[in-house]
Design an enzyme around this catalytic site. Structure first.
Site, PDB file in Angstrom:
ATOM      1  N   SER A 634       0.845  -1.187   0.000  1.00 47.59           N
ATOM      2  CA  SER A 634       0.000   0.000   0.000  1.00 47.59           C
ATOM      3  C   SER A 634       0.890   1.251   0.000  1.00 47.59           C
ATOM      4  O   SER A 634       1.676   1.438  -0.920  1.00 47.59           O
ATOM      5  CB  SER A 634      -0.972  -0.025   1.182  1.00 47.59           C
ATOM      6  OG  SER A 634      -1.995   0.927   1.007  1.00 47.59           O
ATOM      7  N   ASP A 709      -8.882  -4.923  -6.613  1.00 51.18           N
ATOM      8  CA  ASP A 709      -8.655  -3.904  -5.592  1.00 51.18           C
ATOM      9  C   ASP A 709      -9.509  -2.675  -5.882  1.00 51.18           C
ATOM     10  O   ASP A 709      -9.377  -2.054  -6.937  1.00 51.18           O
ATOM     11  CB  ASP A 709      -7.165  -3.534  -5.579  1.00 51.18           C
ATOM     12  CG  ASP A 709      -6.747  -2.719  -4.357  1.00 51.18           C
ATOM     13  OD1 ASP A 709      -7.606  -2.032  -3.782  1.00 51.18           O
ATOM     14  OD2 ASP A 709      -5.561  -2.779  -3.998  1.00 51.18           O
ATOM     15  N   HIS A 741      -7.591  -5.308  -1.761  1.00 51.43           N
ATOM     16  CA  HIS A 741      -6.395  -4.607  -1.309  1.00 51.43           C
ATOM     17  C   HIS A 741      -5.659  -5.351  -0.191  1.00 51.43           C
ATOM     18  O   HIS A 741      -4.433  -5.309  -0.115  1.00 51.43           O
ATOM     19  CB  HIS A 741      -6.766  -3.201  -0.837  1.00 51.43           C
ATOM     20  CG  HIS A 741      -5.591  -2.314  -0.575  1.00 51.43           C
ATOM     21  ND1 HIS A 741      -4.681  -1.973  -1.542  1.00 51.43           N
ATOM     22  CD2 HIS A 741      -5.162  -1.714   0.569  1.00 51.43           C
ATOM     23  CE1 HIS A 741      -3.754  -1.192  -1.030  1.00 51.43           C
ATOM     24  NE2 HIS A 741      -4.015  -1.021   0.252  1.00 51.43           N
TER      25      HIS A 741
END
Length: 765
Positions: A634, A709, A741
């Site tokens: 991320s 995602d 995600h």
């Protein structure tokens, strides 16, 4: 923590020869032993525990390595039961509802999830759970009635009402469609929920169902939190009951101006085209209104929010009298946050109670608490550089600053008006641990409540200062215990004892504890780090290093806490790698000066700080300074790319998971908080993107991304793929069909970590 609040079991142990030998075998710094992070008792456990190597296949298999780790902890309103969700022994991700009798300490299953019909979730609920970071099956959430005699359980779009008096489970008549965001009203007479983008109320006495709003549908959503509220503001709901059950405040959002994106979710057996209203940075947000609907008449009064329509409403909260409603008004640039008060009978006029201002941004919190016994409230503010608590009256006058100093309050946990105490979590003693404290409502000396070194996350009863402590440390997987008002231990809910029967025991003898330390940033601020050394460490050898990074705001890696993310770290240590983590400027719990340095230019100070960490590593004789890799997911994936592209002389290789690569592709509330509006900071956006630095890439890159995602869109990675290919650069990529995600699922994570380990072996050895 101060010694006053450390129990004798956690005090420094004598320097016995046997302790020194054990510390040496497990690479534990004697300083950590002396500081109480590692105790003599822990060292003895390590010496007796099994020394089986940890395999990647075992990391996320059942039973869970961390042992029994209940979630959804609650105390019944009458204080007689502790309830929690516990995974099954053969499937740690399937949850039943359990209970503990507070008086006897006896634990038993309260409701078996097999008694409910658990079906498929709606797409809306799947997305909501992903943003809540909730993963699993069975019973995933539940709500106590005010009289402690019943529990509401949402399950796959239907609602169950469980009566404890007769042990009866009733399927509630919610009509056709998927019911979401369900809850019991404050006094337990009603059940409310959202269906088909409208708000419904079910009267439990006669099971009559009333549709409180009727215009929901298409771009109009009633009583629902918009995307950025869920993902970025920690607001998962769009409606709020008044304490007396006479009215409900709710948001009405109009998404018609938000860009409609057709997003490809790629699965193994096909491609699902999903239309999503996604507010890209600089683009339109939803139009939001705040209404108050009376339960009996269904009459709606709309709150006048002001002339400026391009705003956020991050928080809404009723006052105890049910006659007044507060809401927090936030400007689009997030440099202004106002707490406003409105009389529900005169909604055309609001009174401003608090004005927060910043030249960078104002952080949100959940610490507003209106008192019942005086016309005042508790408010948390960073106005002096660190988050602290204030007592303010309803004229907006600060009556008392309750906490102060160069440390931060994490959150208000409970306000005991009868006893005159505010209980809060914070970092008063150390930035790497979260502890529970209390301070008198009248101000004065802060008292420590929690007693063990590590991370404490308390859950209080509704009406008294009794709490559940969800505790963990580097050497203790999560435990849950019941405590009194001064922190006194009353009972174990889940001791999760590291004995010979614990799932971790087989591997614990090789478990490594890091050394903590600090390095200086270029502006002189201290950066916390932790360094894990491999098993059988030899100071005369040199080891490759994996720098595990997140680096983004509102996060912290360098902590004395248990984390399943550390399993892969332990695996790497057993393969002969060192692992280093450093919390760069911009990360959490260090005050606004530490955070705000990243404003309008991401990926600069953060990368410089990680370079400072590498500079320190290269001073250590046992570090192979030419074989250092950067790995993150991320924001950490973004950092891995920026580090490899901007500082190739520091990092030989990088693993980038689900990265943001172009901030124009991310949402308004998060991105503009740190970079401002693209029209006003075009150069900052360009400099903060990964793409301008692709040309600097040399070798040693692995990227991975979930192909479904909906947070960091897959397009972020494909843009880098194309740029690298256009440059003729060689790299590796692994994309996961159907994954979101968080990259959930045992099979996905096993394949992912096997791939990452293989990559690091090839690149660094």
């Amino acid at each position: 923590m101060t010694k006053k609040w450390i129990t004798s079991a956690l005090m420094a142990v004598p320097m016995l020869l046997s302790t020194q030998v054990i510390a040496s075998q497990n690479q534990l710094s004697q300083a950590e032993v002396n500081r109480g992070i590692v105790t003599g008792e822990m060292l003895k456990k390590l010496s007796k525990a099994g020394k089986s190597p940890l395999s990647i296949e075992r990391m996320y298999a059942s039973p869970a390595l961390a042992g029994t780790s209940p979630r959804g902890l609650k105390l019944s309103p009458d204080g007689k039961r502790v309830t929690y969700l516990a995974g099954r022994q053969d499937n740690q991700h399937f949850y039943d509802l359990w209970q503990m009798n507070v008086e006897s300490g006896k634990q038993s299953i309260l409701l078996d999830a097999d008694k409910l019909t658990i079906g498929e979730l709606s797409d809306e609920e799947k997305a909501r759970r992903e943003r809540q970071r909730i993963y699993g099956q069975g019973i995933m959430e539940y709500f106590w009635s005010d009289d402690s005699q019943a529990i509401l359980i949402p399950a796959s779009g239907v609602l169950y009402y469980y009566s404890l008096s007769d042990n009866k489970v009733t399927l509630l008549p919610t009509g056709d469609g998927f019911a979401t965001d369900a809850r019991l009203s404050p006094k337990g007479k009603y059940v409310s929920f959202v269906r088909d983008q409208n708000l419904f109320v079910l009267t439990l006495k006669d099971m009559s169902l009333v549709e409180m709003t009727t215009d929901g549908g298409g771009a109009i959503k009633n009583a629902m939190a918009e995307f950025v509220a869920q993902e970025e503001m920690d607001r998962m709901t769009g409606y709020w009951w008044s304490p007396d059950e006479s009215a409900i405040a709710y948001t009405r959002i109009d998404e018609s101006d938000v860009e409609l994106v057709t997003r490809n979710e790629i699965y193994a057996d096909g491609i699902k085209l999903t239309e999503q209203r996604y507010p890209y940075a600089g683009k339109n947000n939803v139009k939001i209104s705040l209404g108050i609907v009376k339960l009996t008449s269904k009459k709606v009064s709309w709150v006048e929010l002001g002339k400026e329509q391009d705003i956020y409403l991050p928080r809404v909260k009723w006052l105890p009298d049910s006659k007044r409603l507060s809401y927090q008004w936030q400007s689009r640039d997030q440099q202004v946050l106002d707490l406003r008060l409105v009389d529900i009978e005169r909604t055309d006029t609001s009174k401003n109670l608090v004005e927060e201002r910043s030249d960078a941004w104002v952080n949100l919190n959940n610490d507003l608490h209106f008192l019942k016994q005086q016309e005042s409230f508790i408010w948390a503010s960073e106005r002096n550089g660190f988050n602290h608590l204030y007592l303010i009256n309803l004229d907006g006058e600060v009556k008392k600053q309750l906490t102060s100093g160069g440390w931060v309050v994490d959150g208000v946990e409970f306000v005991d008006e009868k006893g005159g105490w505010i209980y809060f979590t914070g970092r008063k003693d150390t930035a790497v641990e979260q502890h529970l404290y209390r301070v008198a409502l009248t101000g004065g000396e802060i008292e420590g409540v929690s007693q063990r070194r590590g991370m404490h996350s308390p859950v209080f009863a509704e009406k008294e200062a009794v709490y559940l402590d969800y505790f963990s440390s580097l050497m203790q997987p999560p435990q849950v215990s019941l405590h009194g008002d001064k922190g006194q231990h009353l009972a174990w809910v889940e001791q999760n004892k590291l004995d010979s029967t614990h799932p971790l025991n087989e591997y614990l003898g090789l478990w490594q504890v890091p050394e903590f330390g600090q390095v200086k940033a270029e502006d002189g601020q201290s950066l916390q780090y932790r360094l894990f050394k491999p098993i059988n460490f030899n100071k005369d050898k040199q080891y490759p290093v994996v720098v595990r990074v997140y680096g983004g705001p509102h996060a912290q890696l360098v902590v004395n806490s248990w984390s399943e993310h550390d399993y892969f770290t332990q695996y790497l240590l057993q393969q002969g790698f060192m692992v280093f983590q450093l919390d760069n400027r911009g990360s959490a719990h260090r005050g606004t000066r530490f955070e705000h340095v990243i404003y309008k230019h991401l990926g600069e100070a953060e990368v410089n700080d990680q370079k400072a960490g590498v500079d320190y590593l290269r001073t250590l004789p046992y570090v192979d300074g030419d074989n250092i890799a950067l790995y993150g997911h991320s924001y950490g994936g973004y950092m891995a790319l920026m580090g490899l592209f901007k500082a190739p002389d520091y990092f030989k290789a990088a693993i980038s998971g689900a990265p943001v690569t172009d901030w124009a592709l991310y949402d308004t509330h998060y991105t503009e908080r740190y970079l401002g509006h693209p029209e006003k900071n075009a150069k900052g956006y360009e400099a903060s993107s990964v793409l301008p630095y692709v040309k600097n890439y040399q070798s040693g890159l692995l990227m991975y991304h979930g192909m479904a995602d909906d947070n960091v869109l897959f397009e972020n990675s494909t843009k880098v793929y194309k740029a690298l290919q256009d440059e003729g650069k060689l790299f590796q990529m692994i994309d996961y069909p159907g994954s979101k995600h968080s990259m959930r699922g045992e099979k996905v994570r096993t394949h992912l970590y096997r791939s990452l380990a293989n990559f690091l072996e090839r690149e660094l050895k």
